[in-house]
Write an enzyme that holds these catalytic residues in place. Structure first.
Site, PDB file in Angstrom:
ATOM      1  N   GLU A  83      70.641  61.010  83.230  1.00 45.60           N
ATOM      2  CA  GLU A  83      71.134  61.109  84.601  1.00 45.60           C
ATOM      3  C   GLU A  83      72.416  60.312  84.787  1.00 45.60           C
ATOM      4  OE1 GLU A  83      69.713  60.058  89.161  1.00 45.60           O
ATOM      5  OE2 GLU A  83      68.217  60.390  87.612  1.00 45.60           O
ATOM      6  N   LYS A 267      61.271  55.930  92.914  1.00 47.58           N
ATOM      7  CA  LYS A 267      61.870  56.685  91.802  1.00 47.58           C
ATOM      8  C   LYS A 267      63.157  56.011  91.356  1.00 47.58           C
ATOM      9  CE  LYS A 267      64.507  60.058  89.828  1.00 47.58           C
ATOM     10  NZ  LYS A 267      65.971  60.084  89.609  1.00 47.58           N
ATOM     11  N   ASP A 283      55.610  53.454  76.225  1.00 48.57           N
ATOM     12  CA  ASP A 283      55.066  54.630  76.903  1.00 48.57           C
ATOM     13  C   ASP A 283      55.498  54.603  78.363  1.00 48.57           C
ATOM     14  OD1 ASP A 283      53.607  56.662  78.024  1.00 48.57           O
ATOM     15  OD2 ASP A 283      51.706  56.111  77.079  1.00 48.57           O
ATOM     16  N   HIS A 381      77.481  59.085  92.075  1.00 49.65           N
ATOM     17  CA  HIS A 381      76.634  59.942  91.238  1.00 49.65           C
ATOM     18  C   HIS A 381      77.348  61.243  90.901  1.00 49.65           C
ATOM     19  CE1 HIS A 381      72.824  61.588  89.737  1.00 49.65           C
ATOM     20  NE2 HIS A 381      73.201  62.710  90.332  1.00 49.65           N
TER      21      HIS A 381
END
Length: 708
Positions: A83, A267, A283, A381
């Protein structure tokens, strides 16, 4: 102690970044060599040992966030993430946080929870008492299952029993085995213990064990991190900084009130934690599951961070979440990149890695909320996303974008000779790059500045550099800039040494003047653009805005004043301009040359004299159409620019590629340190363009009617 404050890392090419990390002590020589050669990439045979039915290995970008200081220790954060903006945002957050001391973390003993679920228990109260009384017996049994864990100081620490009711009212017990797995994440280890101890647990309880597996809600391995951000570090002015601080606090309050917002809030936190977990072979799915379950522990889904304004006006953030990563075992044995990334972090224990993860989560949350509270999340972004998309499209041979009817246009610039020497009173020669930018302005109730080609959209008025440029232009024109939306097209990328900032300033000034009904001539437009260049570059030469305004080749010199002499050069100069991936920053390169010149003044003065002589001779040769000679002069000039330290490995490769494809001469153009090259290619323009594009580079025609 290594210093993680690595300035300008994002402006280097990949090889130079590796060298910078090695020089700073974060990469061992063998690891640097592994990165340079690509040997760190997961081999197929290693992948085949990790999962079933392997047919290959899938790649993701591995980046580095510098600037971190965690519990007084400087460190780097390796990130595996696709991202755009995550690495840049986290690096910026860490840089701001370190100005107030960095991140401080806390954690208690880190225990992983194994669960044995029991049903058909005849007496839950008696079973609970029996199990708790047998804790010592179960510890002995656990030590026999994993004797080496005990040798490392780990093992079963506690036993807990939770009474449950299933949806039909059937009672059940959850027996928790709290295990210290030391530096291993420990999932397989705990699963083995659950299965090995299940028969004894059945015997003690009289029940039937139906599930024997760890829990990913590792709430006995909680980590917290705290950081303070001084008000003056949040924005350029006290008023803007206070708005940013209060906006972050308000955003956090909204996340507390709204689970839909809290999900996105969290998030963003995991944007910092997950890529670090992947890079270090942990993990990340287990970490995600535990974090979100912990966020809902009260029965409401809540944000994992809290942000407050402190009594002295600063901003303070805190994060708490379960984290039980490992630095031993797992995928590291098969994936060479894992050991390399762990080495770069410098962590010595799983606890230190957990602290680093918490700091990364808090830092990423700060960056996201600050963007939301100021320029909007899309500005940075989408700018980086646009760069990613542009990289994919570099091979396209489509015709250049064009302005539409009525659009205000401006030129870019390509310096052919004289970079840096011009700062010290020598000559430089530049030619225009046609229609580098164009703009249109229209009245709007929601004014904004949009540059889709750069992925930029900013509200007007606003706190960003470009919004401030618009405010400057509007003020000098006497126009109310807050009443217009402005859309800008840009045929050239930003920070590539091609005069993009001046071109945008001229185009916007012309568009605002037209929309506001202000009569203005080119002389005034040039003055306004020069004022904008002063905002962007401090002490500009005046060349960029002059070429942007009038679009004519010039020979110029600064010797107490800026002298610009129009040149009569052929309109169809056989030039090819190509851009690298690394951006160049004029201010930084000029400052670096100034520093080197101060140490070796006599040597640099000789180099500048040679560049000056080449510039004057090059102007004559170009005017006469003697391109082979002019090309040779460009080659020599590039060598001199390399000698003063402004070339890069990527620029050297671009220059060599252009020459190999048939250019008579090629050199960097602009301040260097990244950016672009220009090649003189008489009779070979199409071949050089095709070769550069095939190699993945972007080329920009000098003129709009050039179909190459």
């Amino acid at each position: 102690m290594n210093d993680s404050r690595l300035r300008g890392l994002h402006r280097l090419d990949v090889r130079a970044r590796i060298e910078a990390l090695a020089a700073a002590g974060f990469l061992k020589p063998a690891d640097a060599a592994s990165l340079r050669s690509g040997r760190h990439v997961l081999p197929v045979n290693g992948a085949d040992a990790m999962i079933e039915n392997v047919i290959g290995a899938f790649g993701l970008p591995l980046g580095i966030a510098p600037n971190f200081r965690v519990d007084g220790r400087d460190c780097l954060v390796p990130l595996v993430v696709e991202e755009p903006s995550v690495v840049a945002a986290l690096s910026s957050a860490a840089r701001i946080a370190r100005q107030s001391g960095g991140f401080e973390t806390e954690r208690q003993e880190a225990l992983l929870i194994g669960q044995v679920h029991l049903v058909d228990v005849p007496d839950r109260q008696a079973a609970t008492a029996a199990l708790l009384a047998a804790t010592g017996q179960l510890r002995v049994a656990a030590a026999a299952v994993h004797p080496r864990l005990g040798e490392r100081g780990g093992g079963l620490r506690e036993v807990e029993v939770r009474q449950l009711l299933l949806d039909d009212g059937e009672p059940a017990l959850a027996v928790h085995l709290l295990v210290d797995t030391r530096d291993a994440m420990g999932a397989n280890l705990v699963n083995t213990l659950c299965e090995a101890l299940a028969p004894a647990i059945e015997a003690l309880s009289g029940g039937r064990a139906v599930l024997r597996i760890l829990s990913n809600l590792a709430d006995r391995a909680l980590v917290s991190a705290r950081a303070r951000f001084a008000l003056e570090d949040l924005a350029a002015t006290e008023e803007a900084a206070a708005r940013a601080r209060d906006g972050i606090v308000l955003a956090n309050r909204l996340a507390i009130a709204d689970p839909y917002r809290a999900a996105t809030h969290n998030k963003g936190i995991m944007n910092g934690i997950d890529p670090l977990a992947i890079a270090t072979g942990n993990d990340w799915r287990a970490i995600e599951a535990g974090a979100h379950a912990f966020a809902a522990r009260t029965g409401r889904y809540l944000p994992l961070t809290t942000w407050i304004a402190t009594p002295d006006g600063s901003l303070e953030g805190r994060i708490e979440l379960p984290l039980k990563p490992g630095i031993a075992g797992g995928t590291g044995a098969n994936n060479p990149a894992v050991a390399l990334c762990l080495g770069m972090t410098g962590v010595r224990s799983a606890d230190e890695l957990a602290s680093l993860m918490a700091a990364a989560g808090l830092g990423q949350n700060f960056a996201a909320l600050r963007a939301l509270a100021t320029t909007g999340i899309q500005a940075g972004h989408m700018r980086l996303h646009a760069r990613s998309v542009a990289a994919v499209r570099r091979r396209d041979a489509a015709a250049p974008r064009r302005p539409g009817p009525g659009d205000a246009t401006a030129c870019g610039k390509v310096i052919l000779f004289g970079e840096h020497a011009v700062v010290y009173g020598r000559h430089a020669l530049a030619v225009p790059l046609e229609a580098a930018a164009w703009a249109r302005a229209a009245a709007s109730v929601t004014p904004e500045l949009a540059i889709p080609d750069w992925g930029i959209r900013e509200p007007l008025p606003g706190g960003g550099d470009l919004a401030r440029m618009v405010a400057t232009i509007a003020g000098l024109l006497g126009v109310d800039g807050s009443g217009f939306s402005i859309e800008v097209g840009a045929r050239v990328p930003a920070s590539m040494g091609l005069g993009s900032s001046a071109a945008v300033a001229v185009a916007v000034a012309r568009a605002l003047a037209a929309a506001g009904g202000v009569a203005v001539d080119d002389r005034r437009i040039n003055e306004i653009a020069f004022a904008c260049e002063q905002l962007a570059h401090g002490t500009p030469s005046g060349v960029d805005n002059t070429l942007a305004t009038w679009g004519e080749p010039v020979l110029f010199r600064r010797d107490g004043q800026t002298r610009l002499s129009p040149l009569d050069l052929p309109a169809d100069l056989p030039l090819v301009v190509a851009c690298g991936a690394g951006a160049g920053r004029t201010l930084e390169q000029v400052a670096a040359v100034r520093e080197r010149r101060a140490r070796q003044t006599e040597r640099f003065e000789r180099l500048f004299d040679e560049i000056d002589a080449i510039c004057l001779e090059g102007a004559k040769r170009l005017a006469a159409g003697d391109y082979e000679y002019a090309g040779a002069l460009m080659n020599t000039c590039h060598g001199l620019l390399n000698a003063i330290g402004v070339s890069t490995p990527e620029l050297e490769g671009l220059v060599a590629h252009a020459r190999a494809a048939g250019a008579a001469g090629a050199k960097l153009t602009g301040a260097g340190g990244g950016g672009s090259i220009v090649a003189l290619c008489p009779g070979r323009e199409a071949e050089v363009v095709a070769s550069l594009r095939a190699a993945g580079y972007r080329t920009i025609p000098l003129n709009l009617d050039d179909s190459r």
